[in-house]
Design a protein around this motif. Sequence first.
Motif, PDB file in Angstrom:
ATOM      1  N   ARG A  68       0.859  -1.182   0.000  1.00  0.00           N
ATOM      2  CA  ARG A  68       0.000   0.000   0.000  1.00  0.00           C
ATOM      3  C   ARG A  68       0.896   1.232   0.000  1.00  0.00           C
ATOM      4  O   ARG A  68       1.707   1.411   0.902  1.00  0.00           O
ATOM      5  CB  ARG A  68      -0.907   0.014   1.245  1.00  0.00           C
ATOM      6  CG  ARG A  68      -1.872   1.198   1.284  1.00  0.00           C
ATOM      7  CD  ARG A  68      -2.769   1.163   2.510  1.00  0.00           C
ATOM      8  NE  ARG A  68      -2.040   1.469   3.741  1.00  0.00           N
ATOM      9  CZ  ARG A  68      -2.558   1.368   4.962  1.00  0.00           C
ATOM     10  NH1 ARG A  68      -3.800   0.936   5.112  1.00  0.00           N
ATOM     11  NH2 ARG A  68      -1.848   1.680   6.031  1.00  0.00           N
ATOM     12  N   SER A  82       0.825  -4.619  -7.757  1.00  0.00           N
ATOM     13  CA  SER A  82      -0.198  -4.143  -8.695  1.00  0.00           C
ATOM     14  C   SER A  82      -1.293  -5.176  -8.904  1.00  0.00           C
ATOM     15  O   SER A  82      -2.243  -4.953  -9.645  1.00  0.00           O
ATOM     16  CB  SER A  82       0.434  -3.800 -10.052  1.00  0.00           C
ATOM     17  OG  SER A  82       1.111  -4.935 -10.577  1.00  0.00           O
ATOM     18  N   ASN A 108      -3.833   6.020  -5.340  1.00  0.00           N
ATOM     19  CA  ASN A 108      -4.302   4.746  -4.820  1.00  0.00           C
ATOM     20  C   ASN A 108      -5.619   4.922  -4.074  1.00  0.00           C
ATOM     21  O   ASN A 108      -6.594   4.183  -4.299  1.00  0.00           O
ATOM     22  CB  ASN A 108      -3.233   4.155  -3.896  1.00  0.00           C
ATOM     23  CG  ASN A 108      -3.710   2.926  -3.137  1.00  0.00           C
ATOM     24  OD1 ASN A 108      -4.238   3.031  -2.029  1.00  0.00           O
ATOM     25  ND2 ASN A 108      -3.533   1.753  -3.719  1.00  0.00           N
TER      26      ASN A 108
END
Length: 334
Positions: A191, A212, A320
């Motif tokens: 993360r 990914s 993200n």
Amino acid sequence: METKIFSQDQIDDAVKLLAEGKLVAFPTETVYGLGAIATNEKAVKNVYVAKGRPSDNPLIVTVSDAQMMSKYAKEVPERAQKLIKKFWPGPLTLLLYVKPNSLPKAVTGGLDTVAFRCPNDALTHELISKLGYPIVGPSANTSTKPSPTTAQHVYHDLKGKIAGIIDGGPTEVGLESTIIDLSVPTPVVLRPGAITPEELSNALGEKVLINSGKVSDKDVPKAPGMKYRHYAPSAPVVVVDDPQDFANIELTSATGVMALATVLKKIKLPEVNKFNLGQNLTDADHNLFGGLRYFDDKPEIKQIFVQGFNGSEDTLAYMNRLNKAAAGHHYMAK
């Protein structure tokens, strides 16, 4: 249940509640966490209940220092020691092998690894040190909703569901910590956060990969934020990759716009609901969740357009979170 708000000089009251197996939200430099003694399985299970969190989503273990972590980590490899020396206390979470039977399955999700974090927050350090045990620390919000960056955000989501909230003021970073997996041959960022893969690579003296892949429905994720929907307000979110495209979008009083001040200045329509993300990417990181929550409290808003950023590792954490909030939806010019 009454949810008490504790000031900075009431840490002892919060410690008492945690020791009794109750849940208490606490500040960090990233977002507010929801605390329960990590070795108390019943208390940990109540964290899932309060948040409405899926039970196969493992929790981060928050410690006061590396010495406390060593009681629960099977080993602290050289890589971990390098990163601890460079970045702890701070917004970095280390995924390591867990010492067998030291933590309940409710924390680890049944995996042989667990994530450890030592926040850069004096109140939280005092809280854990006085308690004498590590605490779990998922974001103190309703599951799927934007993470909380103020005590008021926590109260909004968890009032009546938890025993207390330590009010440490607005958080500094505004996005959750970077998580790096050190249980694999080549370190992997699971993360992204304020500490970039490049910074981690430089500290370790070796290549760091960026995860990914997606976690399948039947698999337990290694770390939070890898499998389930996150950060989403009630209204659908759309990412606007090119700021000039705001001029092409049909904006009304039912739409919200989140962008940098320079972009908002060009939107002259007075009826459009705007949220200023600040002057730069650092400001946007800090304000993203606050903006999503701002519009989540406005039932008249039916769609939210948010400025995206691309081009460097510094944007990874922001994008993200934003892509998860938008479920991958980006504005496509006609």
